[in-house]
Each structure stands twice: as structure tokens, then as C-alpha cells.
Design a protein around this motif. Structure first.
Motif, short mmCIF file in Angstrom:
data_model
loop_
_atom_site.label_atom_id
_atom_site.label_comp_id
_atom_site.label_asym_id
_atom_site.label_seq_id
_atom_site.Cartn_x
_atom_site.Cartn_y
_atom_site.Cartn_z
N SER A 16 0.83 -1.21 0.00
CA SER A 16 0.00 0.00 0.00
C SER A 16 0.85 1.24 0.00
N LEU A 19 2.38 1.68 -3.41
CA LEU A 19 1.42 2.24 -4.37
C LEU A 19 1.27 3.73 -4.14
N ASP A 20 1.20 4.11 -2.85
CA ASP A 20 1.05 5.51 -2.52
C ASP A 20 2.20 6.33 -3.07
N VAL A 23 2.13 6.61 -6.81
CA VAL A 23 1.11 7.56 -7.27
C VAL A 23 1.54 8.98 -7.00
N GLN A 24 2.19 9.18 -5.87
CA GLN A 24 2.68 10.53 -5.56
C GLN A 24 3.72 10.98 -6.57
N LYS A 26 3.58 10.69 -9.51
CA LYS A 26 2.87 10.98 -10.76
C LYS A 26 3.09 9.92 -11.85
N VAL A 27 3.14 8.69 -11.39
CA VAL A 27 3.22 7.57 -12.34
C VAL A 27 1.82 6.99 -12.49
N VAL A 28 1.45 6.73 -13.71
CA VAL A 28 0.11 6.18 -13.97
C VAL A 28 0.18 4.66 -13.94
N LEU A 29 -0.64 4.09 -13.10
CA LEU A 29 -0.72 2.62 -13.04
C LEU A 29 -2.08 2.19 -13.56
#
Lengths: 395, 89
Positions: A16, A19-20, A23-24, A26-29
Motif C-alpha cells: 500500500s 502504491l502511494d 502515485v505521488q 505521478k506515475v500512472v498505473l
């Protein structure tokens, strides 16, 4: 060609958090999905993969690349099989290269015109094996040009099938090859078939010894096959006689026409029986009686089983029994005479053949007896009285 | 900063989600789209907890899949059973 998508299977405790952080950054998953309780699958574009990898190292998450999709990976794979790819490219190139030539020139339909002649003309029109297909002239134009160069052909078709050019030729039919029976000369004389009065003499070969308006007897020489002079017709070289000698001949014919006659007429009813057959045997049903009417006419049609050109000795016989009834008619006296004359004329025409014709006819005698009309008719006809007789040599 | 934007939205009568950082949740059938989140707190097959300006946003469900996750937006599919916001105040 850097595009591509990688699916990574992550296995670790702080997913988790990972993932956080991703995402922070600025990578698109996409397609973030739990496989089971420990592993999660994420899909990330190739450009962002290194960044994701870095974070995974940071959080001590083990990653395994599961799937690679995209042009980047295709190129990579192609590099691995370099020779195969080059070979395939060469194969495609050769396939297109060699199929862009004409390899065969086929000529069909010609009987009189020799193949070589047509091939040489085609060569002048730049059609020969080894010629590029792209340089070919338009087929309509080509057909017209060929037709001009081959005057014996009535139609020429040119068509291209793959690497094969097919030239179809329809030849003109010559007149002499269709026509007229050939005159066959035989060493014969022409003699009279019967007593007659000469009306016309048409001699193709030989020496005529009679004249028009001569009266000739049966067996008399008409045209000599030996080409001597008129006084000594049997001397000289033998050329063989051929010709038509029309003579006037008298005939008497007798005709009988009944005043009452019976005719079979179809009633329109029919019964159809269909039997199978094998070879020459018809397998009829013995319990079916194939005789449904008192009078009937049988019309049998056989349909065998065909496959392609082959006919099997199996099939069906179709028997149609057409019901027939007899009807009796009476004709009156003048009708009977007219019919008798007609029949006599027909019979006469048959006997005198195509060269002959009827000049006059006359009913000599007529009587009615036992319900029948008896006619005696005189015919004055012109017919070919020439008969071939071999010339016997050596005596 | 937050106050400024709230002020602007009040003054100009903008919808709050356009200006602000407040979460916007759109739930259509089995698809759930959450905008303006600030981070992932927890993600499990049956639980997703996101950090937002309002606090923690909890989504409960079954076999949850994040179809796509952008820096400010997440697209969630699966059998969603409950959404719960735990306000900070």
C-alpha cells in the motif's frame, strides 16, 4: 519504437505504501489487482518502469515481470531471431519479384496456325517468358493488334492468370474445308436405268453419246467414260463418267384409301411407375400390376445416376402408361380421293429422288369397293435415269 | 491556500470540486471513480483506504481492482458494498 506495457507481479509487505509513493511520483498505473493475499499485479508503461522498479527496491518489494506487450518488445524479439526475420523478408521479396514476371505463354484453340508463328508474333508484341508483367500493354489493345497480325484468326483473347499468359485463338473456318462433296472419279459408264425420253443432260465428266429429245431404251449407253469421239465412244483414255441425265418417264401407281378408319387417341390419363434398375435388370415390384388400362402406350424414361462425367449402371426407370382409346372415323368420297392423290404424290417423290419432279398426274380410274376407294393414277415425271456401269477392260 | 480557494468558490459561485481539493466520488454500477485524492493508505482485495482532504475514504467490497490510477484520480471496479468517510474533525 519505445512503446510498451509491462505487467509486474509485486510481492512484499508494504504494498500500500509502495502504491502511494508511486502515485505521488505521478506515475500512472493500471489494472492494479490482487492475485492472492500477498501478490499484487500492476501494469505500467515502459517509460515509467524504471521509476517503479526503484521504489520497489526502496520498499523491499520483490517484483517479477509477467507480461511484456508492445512494439518495443517485438523489435527486441526480432533482433534475437535476426536471421529468421531476414530470411522471411528475402522470401517475401523473392515471391513478389518472381511473380512479377511472365513465366509461361500458353496458346490454345489453334488448329491450322502453328504455335511457333503465334509465339513469334507475340514476341514482337513483347510477350515472352521473362517479360515483366507491369510493362504489358492493355489486353484489349493487344487483342486488336494480334488480330491484325494474324488474319486467319477470327477472334483472339488474351488473359493473364498469375504468371501465365493464355492466348485463345478462334480460327476462321475455310470455305473449302466445310463444303461440297469431293467428286470421286470411277472408271464407269453411265447407262439408262429405264426406257425414257431425254429431257436434259448434265455431264461433269465423260463423253455424252445421246442428245436431248432422244428416246433411250433400258441399258443403253448415255455417257461414255472413255474419252474418244462420238463415233467411237469406247475408244480413248478412260476418264470415268459422271453426270445427271434427266429423262421423262411414265409411272402408274395404285392407291387404296379406306373410307372408314380407326385411330388411337390419348385420353390424357396416365399412370406412372418408377422402378430402380441395376445394370440391365429392372427391379420391378411384383405386386404392382403395370397394366392399368385396356389400351395403353408405354413411354419409358431412364435416368441413371451421374457423378461428373461418369454414369453409373444404377438409377431409376420411369414408365408412363398413357391411356389410349380407339376412335373410328369416316371420310367422304372427295376427301378420300384427295388423300389418295397426296399419298401417291408423296410416294412418287420418294421414288424419283431429289433430282426428279412430277410433270403431270392424272387419275385414270377410280372405284369404290368394300368401303374402300381404289385409285389408279398416271404420273408423267422427270427423273435421273443415269446408272453407273463399270467399264470392263481386257476383252 | 485552502481557505483562498474556498473563498474563490464562494465568491464566484464555482462548483466546489472544480476549485477545491475536496474529493469527488462518482459511482456508476460496479465502477467507482474518485477524484482529488491525496494518497493510498491501504489497498487489499476487499478494502481500499484513500487519503483525502476530508480524511480517510474507505471503500469496502469484494475483489477490488484499480483499473487505472492517476496522481489525482482512481478508477475502481469490483463488487463495492460500502463507502465511508472518516471526517478529520
Amino acid at each position: 519504437m519505445k512503446g510498451g506495457v509491462v505487467t509486474i507481479e509485486c510481492n512484499g509487505e508494504h504494498i500500500s505504501l509502495l502504491l502511494d509513493q508511486i502515485v505521488q511520483a505521478k506515475v500512472v498505473l493500471s489494472h492494479v489487482k490482487w492475485v492472492n493475499n500477498e501478490k499484487v499485479r500492476i501494469t505500467v508503461s515502459l517509460n515509467d518502469m524504471m521509476q517503479v522498479w526503484k521504489y520497489m527496491k526502496l520498499h523491499k518489494v520483490n517484483g517479477r515481470i509477467v507480461k511484456k506487450v508492445g512494439p518495443f518488445f517485438w523489435l527486441k524479439r526480432m533482433k534475437k531471431r535476426k536471421f529468421f526475420v531476414i530470411g522471411f523478408a528475402i522470401f517475401l521479396f523473392l515471391l513478389f519479384f518472381f511473380s512479377s514476371f511472365i513465366w509461361y505463354v500458353d496458346i490454345e484453340g489453334n488448329e491450322q496456325i502453328p504455335d511457333k508463328h503465334i509465339l513469334s508474333i507475340l514476341q514482337k508484341e513483347r510477350i515472352y517468358p521473362g517479360q515483366l508483367k507491369v510493362g504489358l500493354p492493355n489486353s484489349d489493345e493487344l487483342q486488336r493488334k494480334l488480330l491484325k497480325r494474324i488474319p486467319n484468326a477470327s477472334w483472339i483473347g488474351v488473359r493473364l492468370e498469375g504468371t501465365r499468359i493464355i492466348v485463345t485463338i478462334a480460327e476462321k473456318k475455310r470455305v473449302d474445308s466445310i463444303g461440297e462433296k469431293k467428286l470421286v472419279r470411277k472408271p464407269v459408264n453411265l447407262i439408262a436405268k429405264k426406257n425414257a425420253f431425254i429431257m436434259d443432260v448434265r455431264v461433269f465428266h465423260g463423253n455424252p453419246v445421246i442428245k436431248v429429245h432422244d428416246a433411250v431404251k433400258k441399258g443403253q449407253l448415255l455417257v461414255s467414260g472413255a474419252y474418244g469421239d462420238a463415233t467411237t465412244p469406247s475408244k480413248g483414255p478412260i476418264v470415268g463418267a459422271q453426270g445427271i441425265v434427266l429423262g421423262e418417264v411414265w409411272y402408274q401407281s395404285e392407291v387404296v384409301v379406306p373410307l372408314q378408319y380407326v385411330q388411337n387417341e390419348y385420353t390424357g390419363e396416365k399412370k406412372r411407375y418408377t422402378w430402380p434398375f441395376v445394370g440391365q435388370f429392372v427391379l420391378a415390384n411384383p405386386f404392382q400390376t403395370p397394366k392399368p388400362y385396356a389400351r395403353s402406350v408405354l413411354m419409358r424414361r431412364i435416368s441413371a445416376i451421374n457423378i461428373g462425367k461418369y454414369q453409373f449402371p444404377l438409377g431409376f426407370v420411369r414408365d408412363d402408361y398413357w391411356s389410349v382409346k380407339q376412335v373410328s372415323y369416316t371420310r367422304n368420297h372427295p376427301d378420300a380421293i384427295a388423300l389418295g392423290k397426296k399419298r401417291a404424290r408423296l410416294e412418287m417423290n420418294n421414288t424419283i429422288g431429289p433430282e426428279g419432279r412430277i410433270l403431270t398426274e392424272k387419275v385414270l380410274h377410280q372405284r369404290v369397293d368394300n368401303g374402300k376407294v381404289y385409285l389408279k393414277i398416271h404420273f408423267d415425271v422427270v427423273e435421273n435415269i443415269a446408272q453407273e456401269k463399270p467399264i470392263l477392260q481386257g476383252d | 491556500m485552502k481557505r483562498m480557494s474556498q473563498l474563490a468558490s464562494d465568491w464566484f459561485d464555482f462548483p466546489a470540486e472544480v476549485v477545491g481539493t475536496l474529493p469527488r466520488i462518482e459511482w456508476i454500477g460496479q465502477r467507482l471513480q474518485i477524484e482529488n485524492f491525496q494518497g493510498v493508505h491501504q489497498f487489499n482485495p476487499d478494502l481500499l483506504i484513500l487519503k483525502t482532504a476530508n480524511g480517510l475514504l474507505t471503500v469496502k467490497g469484494d475483489s477490488l481492482v484499480m483499473e487505472a490510477i492517476y496522481p489525482d484520480r482512481v478508477l475502481l471496479t469490483g463488487k463495492i458494498t460500502a463507502i465511508h468517510i472518516n471526517n478529520k474533525e
